[in-house]
Structures are given as C-alpha cells and as structure tokens.
Scaffold this motif. Structure first.
Motif, mmCIF file in Angstrom:
data_model
loop_
_atom_site.group_PDB
_atom_site.id
_atom_site.type_symbol
_atom_site.label_atom_id
_atom_site.label_comp_id
_atom_site.label_asym_id
_atom_site.label_seq_id
_atom_site.Cartn_x
_atom_site.Cartn_y
_atom_site.Cartn_z
ATOM 1 N N VAL A 1 -2.754 36.309 9.544
ATOM 2 C CA VAL A 1 -2.884 35.492 8.342
ATOM 3 C C VAL A 1 -1.650 34.610 8.166
ATOM 4 N N THR A 2 -1.898 33.341 7.850
ATOM 5 C CA THR A 2 -0.816 32.418 7.507
ATOM 6 C C THR A 2 -1.125 31.796 6.156
ATOM 7 N N LEU A 3 -0.205 31.949 5.225
ATOM 8 C CA LEU A 3 -0.346 31.326 3.910
ATOM 9 C C LEU A 3 0.388 29.994 3.929
ATOM 10 N N THR A 4 -0.324 28.924 3.599
ATOM 11 C CA THR A 4 0.286 27.593 3.569
ATOM 12 C C THR A 4 -0.029 26.920 2.235
ATOM 13 N N GLY A 5 0.664 25.829 1.971
ATOM 14 C CA GLY A 5 0.429 25.099 0.729
ATOM 15 C C GLY A 5 1.659 25.096 -0.154
ATOM 16 N N VAL A 6 1.427 24.899 -1.445
ATOM 17 C CA VAL A 6 2.531 24.722 -2.391
ATOM 18 C C VAL A 6 2.301 25.563 -3.640
ATOM 19 N N VAL A 7 3.370 26.203 -4.116
ATOM 20 C CA VAL A 7 3.335 26.949 -5.379
ATOM 21 C C VAL A 7 4.519 26.525 -6.241
ATOM 22 N N ASN A 8 4.532 27.023 -7.472
ATOM 23 C CA ASN A 8 5.545 26.565 -8.422
ATOM 24 C C ASN A 8 6.928 27.171 -8.217
ATOM 25 N N SER A 9 6.983 28.380 -7.692
ATOM 26 C CA SER A 9 8.274 29.069 -7.661
ATOM 27 C C SER A 9 8.325 30.078 -6.520
ATOM 28 N N PRO A 10 9.534 30.519 -6.165
ATOM 29 C CA PRO A 10 9.675 31.580 -5.163
ATOM 30 C C PRO A 10 8.979 32.873 -5.585
ATOM 31 N N VAL A 11 8.925 33.122 -6.892
ATOM 32 C CA VAL A 11 8.243 34.326 -7.387
ATOM 33 C C VAL A 11 6.759 34.268 -7.031
ATOM 34 N N GLU A 12 6.134 33.109 -7.252
ATOM 35 C CA GLU A 12 4.723 32.953 -6.907
ATOM 36 C C GLU A 12 4.510 33.061 -5.400
ATOM 37 N N LYS A 13 5.443 32.550 -4.652
ATOM 38 C CA LYS A 13 5.346 32.640 -3.194
ATOM 39 C C LYS A 13 5.295 34.097 -2.747
ATOM 40 N N MET A 14 6.179 34.911 -3.281
ATOM 41 C CA MET A 14 6.220 36.322 -2.904
ATOM 42 C C MET A 14 5.016 37.082 -3.460
ATOM 43 N N LEU A 15 4.560 36.699 -4.653
ATOM 44 C CA LEU A 15 3.396 37.353 -5.243
ATOM 45 C C LEU A 15 2.144 37.095 -4.403
ATOM 46 N N ALA A 16 1.980 35.863 -3.935
ATOM 47 C CA ALA A 16 0.821 35.532 -3.100
ATOM 48 C C ALA A 16 0.824 36.370 -1.826
ATOM 49 N N GLN A 17 1.988 36.529 -1.231
ATOM 50 C CA GLN A 17 2.075 37.349 -0.015
ATOM 51 C C GLN A 17 1.753 38.805 -0.315
ATOM 52 N N SER A 18 2.235 39.291 -1.442
ATOM 53 C CA SER A 18 1.971 40.678 -1.825
ATOM 54 C C SER A 18 0.474 40.914 -2.031
ATOM 55 N N LEU A 19 -0.189 39.966 -2.689
ATOM 56 C CA LEU A 19 -1.626 40.098 -2.939
ATOM 57 C C LEU A 19 -2.441 40.003 -1.650
ATOM 58 N N ALA A 20 -1.929 39.254 -0.680
ATOM 59 C CA ALA A 20 -2.646 39.090 0.590
ATOM 60 C C ALA A 20 -2.455 40.276 1.525
ATOM 61 N N SER A 21 -1.482 41.094 1.252
ATOM 62 C CA SER A 21 -1.157 42.212 2.147
ATOM 63 C C SER A 21 -2.090 43.405 1.931
ATOM 64 N N GLY A 22 -2.208 44.207 2.982
ATOM 65 C CA GLY A 22 -2.994 45.440 2.883
ATOM 66 C C GLY A 22 -4.488 45.219 2.895
ATOM 67 N N ARG A 23 -4.943 44.130 3.514
ATOM 68 C CA ARG A 23 -6.376 43.821 3.567
ATOM 69 C C ARG A 23 -6.961 44.042 4.960
ATOM 70 N N GLY A 24 -6.193 44.683 5.812
ATOM 71 C CA GLY A 24 -6.651 44.906 7.179
ATOM 72 C C GLY A 24 -6.139 43.870 8.163
ATOM 73 N N GLU A 25 -5.262 43.006 7.696
ATOM 74 C CA GLU A 25 -4.710 41.954 8.558
ATOM 75 C C GLU A 25 -3.767 42.547 9.604
ATOM 76 N N LEU A 26 -3.566 41.817 10.682
ATOM 77 C CA LEU A 26 -2.644 42.247 11.736
ATOM 78 C C LEU A 26 -1.224 41.749 11.485
ATOM 79 N N GLY A 27 -1.077 40.849 10.546
ATOM 80 C CA GLY A 27 0.243 40.320 10.212
ATOM 81 C C GLY A 27 0.109 39.141 9.270
ATOM 82 N N ILE A 28 1.181 38.877 8.517
ATOM 83 C CA ILE A 28 1.168 37.755 7.568
ATOM 84 C C ILE A 28 2.414 36.895 7.775
#
Length: 208
Positions: free
Chosen positions: A173-200
């Motif tokens: 998984v690769t997350l791309t695009g734009v968010v408002n803050s570093p906090v949102e960036k880390m939150l998006a990664q946290s929400l994407a994790s643990g879904r059976g992916e091989l890596g983010i």
C-alpha cells in the motif's frame, strides 16, 4: 626628352602621388568599418544574453501553467479515483506522465486528455497499470472505508476529488496526496494499517 614625354611623366607622378594620398584614408575607412561591425556584433551578443534569461523565465511560467492544466485534466477525468495516482512533469512543453492506474483504458484516456491541452508539445506516457487482483481490490476498499469513515476525514470524503489516494500493488500500500497536517498524515497511516497489507509507504504531503 620631348615635351609630351615630360608631360606624361609629370601626369604619372601626379597620379601616383594622388593614390598615395588616398591610401591612408581608404585604410582608415576600412578599419572604421571593421570596428563598427565588431561593435554591432558585441551589441547583438549582449542583447541575446539579456533576452535568454527572460525567454527561459517565460517558458518556465508556461510550464507551470501547463502543469496546472494537466492536473485539472487528470482530476476531471471521470474514471480517475482515489485508487489511481498520476504525476506529471513539464519541461519546455514536453510532458512526462508517471504513476499507476487500476485499468488499462485509463492510461490511454489520460494521455489523450493531456495531449489535447494547448501548449503541450509531446507526451511521454510512463503510467503503469496495476495488476488485476481480488486481494488488492478488497484491500483498497477496506482501507478507503477506514480512512474516509473516520470523523477526522469526513471533510475530505465529501470532496469531489478526495485528496488521500490509496495505491495497492500486490498487497503493498502507498498513500499519496495531500493532507492538512503531519497529524493527519500519521492518522491516515494508522487507519490504513492492520488490514492484511504486506507493507505501507506513506507519501502524503502536508501542503494544504
């Protein structure tokens, strides 16, 4: 010596003297002409040097405008989704498209849209088509739900073109695009994790 011979000699001497008198003047005229030519060459060379940076700057501005138009053409494409990701670089009107899309027809359609933009001289299409995979499809859907159903990202979910893109390639998984803050960036990664992916890989930018 006959009188007419003396006259001929005097005439010849007079003519020779006249040529000698004119010679320095002719040389000065020729030298002056060469100096003027040299000055003109230097002048035009200076003009060219001054014009070159302006021309380069003007081309840079045209490339920036083209990049904006290309971005609008891509995001305005009906079949462009949060599961695709396209980048474009522009140099002197020559465009290079990179990124990944989920279907082959998207690759060709996007190239056609960009080619039609006024000012585009050529298009190099380096867009890759992601492999067909049920596992990847399920992973995309699960991550998208996790991110965009979060109250922190409801505003993004309501946008015509949500800014967080989820590119899945063989379980990676690769997350791309734009968010408002570093906090949102880390939150998006946290929400994407643990879904059976091989890596983010988190390539989200914070430029909004």
């Amino acid at each position: 010596m006959f009188p007419h011979d003396r006259a001929g000699i005097l005439f010849a001497m007079s003519a020779s003297g006249a040529r000698q008198d004119r010679l320095p003047t002719d040389r000065r005229a020729a030298g002056g002409s060469r100096i003027m030519k040299a000055r003109f060459l230097v002048f035009f060379a200076l003009l060219a040097c001054l014009a070159a940076p302006r021309a380069a700057r003007a081309q840079e501005l045209r490339d920036v405008r083209l990049a904006d138009q290309i971005a609008a053409a891509v995001t305005g494409y009906t079949h462009y989704t949060i599961f695709d990701d396209i980048d474009a670089s522009v140099e002197n009107g020559h465009v290079t498209l990179t990124g990944k899309v989920t279907m082959p027809y998207k690759r060709g359609d996007i190239e056609k849209r960009v080619t039609k933009i006024d000012g585009v001289r050529s298009v190099r299409n380096n867009i890759k088509v992601l492999p067909v995979s049920i596992f990847d499809d399920d992973l995309r859907a699960n991550i998208a739900r996790a991110i965009y159903r979060s109250p922190s990202f409801w505003t993004y979910a309501a946008m015509v073109n949500p800014p967080i893109h989820i590119v899945v390639d063989r379980g990676h998984v690769t997350l791309t695009g734009v968010v408002n803050s570093p906090v949102e960036k880390m939150l998006a990664q946290s929400l994407a994790s643990g879904r059976g992916e091989l890596g983010i890989t988190n390539k989200l930018r914070t430029e909004m």
